[in-house]
Structure formats: structure tokens, C-alpha cells
Scaffold this active site. Sequence first.
Site: not given
Ligand code: SD4
Length: 335
Positions: A92, A194, A245-246
Site C-alpha cells: 500500500s 498508508t 488513513t482509510g
Molecule cells: C487513499 N487514504 O488513497 C488513502 C489510502 C488509504 O487505507 O489510506 N487506505 O484514499
Amino acid sequence: MKRRKFLKNASLSTAAIAIAPTILSCKDNVKESDTQAIATIDTANNIPLVIATWDVKEATAKAWEVINNGGNALDAVEQGCMVEEANDKGQSVGKGGLPDRDGNVTLDACIMDKNGNCGAVVYLQNITHAVSVARKVMEETPHVMLAGDGARQFAISQGFQPEDLLTDASKKAWENWKLTSEYKPIINIENHDTIGMLAIDKNGDISGACTTSGLAYKMAGRVGDSPIIGSGLFIDNEIGGCVATGLGEEVVKTVGSFLVVELMRQGKSPQEACEEAISRIVNKPNSDYKNFQVGYIAVNKKGETGSYAIHEYFSMTKYQNEVNENIQADFIIKG
Ligand code: SD4
């Protein structure tokens, strides 16, 4: 420039003394709550420290080493994030990140320093250390953000080596995904996602960084919250910092990291501020929050930290007082 008043009764630590000249030079027009944190910095117990999203102890250890050797928080968060960018097993971030639906690995990253300077790259291809390119944007250009091929060309002009970021494992995962092409956010992907990192150095100064390959199998050209200052990351050296994150779209819609820092400015603890920011997402009309994850981590000027998420299994790694530990975050959906 915002004006701050210096608190009279402060018992100043080393860190507070270090920032005092700025404060003394601008005395008026201040809300008391804005200054509380500055006066009570406790270097003995809380500072320095490093926190990061998810279980990334090697990354926090690197950042801690930088700070321990007298480095600043900006160097610490950059070098900490670089550890995960270089880890091609992590799917990721950086090399080995899962690609978009066309099979291209595209990276988003940003960085922000104690003076409110910031740099970001979006949709960057073929360069492992997106966070370092973001730092170069901040330091070597008059801009905040570079995208796509412009970002890649800039990176190469700065000496970064282009390389193929799609590992065999990520290519295989993408080929399996193509069998169904089902597109939905994956909650807590492999419990490591992330990477967002916040650090306070020995001077009491705060910096932060965030780096990601974004949502797996995203549409070509999609950019999330992670490189957006105020959404994926925000630092105010007089208050604190936050990183997210997310599902980036939901963070962007609520300007999440800026919100958390502003809530701390109003007097909330980092934990309370993270909880309020998650509540904003969950309580939106017709929020589909059961089907996606968002997590925040935050730190204030005193070195107090907080973390909170929608779902279980989000975690924060904290390096403080020589202890490097992963701590499960509390979450809003229970039972
Ligand atoms: C996104 N926030 O590109 C990032 C990815 C991430 O858990 O953190 N995923 O949306």
C-alpha cells in the site's frame, strides 16, 4: 502572521524556551486556549516522540534514530516513511504498492514542516520515494504540489532513479482482481496501510508526512486524501498535527486532518479531536460508514497523542521514552 500571547505562569521546558523568541516578538490578539500547550511542554516525559499509522515499528525506529542523533522532526518523518516506501512487501506504499485498475502503480505523498511549509506529489509513477519528492517540491520549487508526469520529470531532474514499482506479488494480486473487477474499498488492508507519521523533535518542533499507493485498483488518475494538505495531513507547530488513513474521499469531504488540529486548538485533547472528526463522517446524512474505514492519529504540542477509527483493527505505532510499541486504536462501531 497569527499572533500569540506568552503565558505568564509558565514553567518553561527546554522546548518551550526554544520557541519563546517567536512568541515574545508578537504579543497581542491571542486567545488563551491557543497558548496553553506551549506553556506546558514537558520534555522530560513526552518529547521527543514519533507516531505513525499502523504497525510500522521499523519506520518509527528509523525516525526515532534521526531525532536521537539530534536530527529534526522533518528529517525524521521523511526517513521514517522511506523505510516503508522501500519495503516491497508492503502493498500500500511505495515499491510493491497495489496498482490502479490498469496495472499502474501511482503514488501520492505529502510533507509539512514546523513553519507551515508543505510539498506534495500526486499520481507519481516509477519513483519509490514519493515522500522525498514531496519534500523537494516544498524546498526546491515555488509550488506546493506536482502531479503525474510533471512530478516524475521533476523527480528525475532532482536525481531520483526511475524504476518499475510493480512487484510480482502485486501484479499477481491485480490479475486475480481483474477476474471479478469488483471495486470497493478494502477495510484494513493486510493490517498495514498508508503510512502517515508525525514527530516532535528535541526542540519541541512538529513535522509530518504521509505516503501511499492509494486505494488498490482505483480508477486511473484517482487521487485520495493522502497528498492533500489539510485532509491527509496537517501540522500547526503551535498546536499539533494529524494524519489520516482509510477511504480518502471521506477524509477529503470533511477536511479531516485540519479539522482535528482545529479541534485541538479549541482545547480538545488529541483523542477527543480524533473522535469528533470520525463522528463527523459517521453522522453525515446517508453515510455508508459501515463499509469503509477511516482512522486518524494526532499529537499535540505537549506530546499527548490520540488515535481513533470507524472500524476495529486500526492501530498506531508510538516511539516515546525509548519504547517503540504498537497500540490498537479505539473505534466507533462496536458490537
Ligand atoms: C487513499 N487514504 O488513497 C488513502 C489510502 C488509504 O487505507 O489510506 N487506505 O484514499
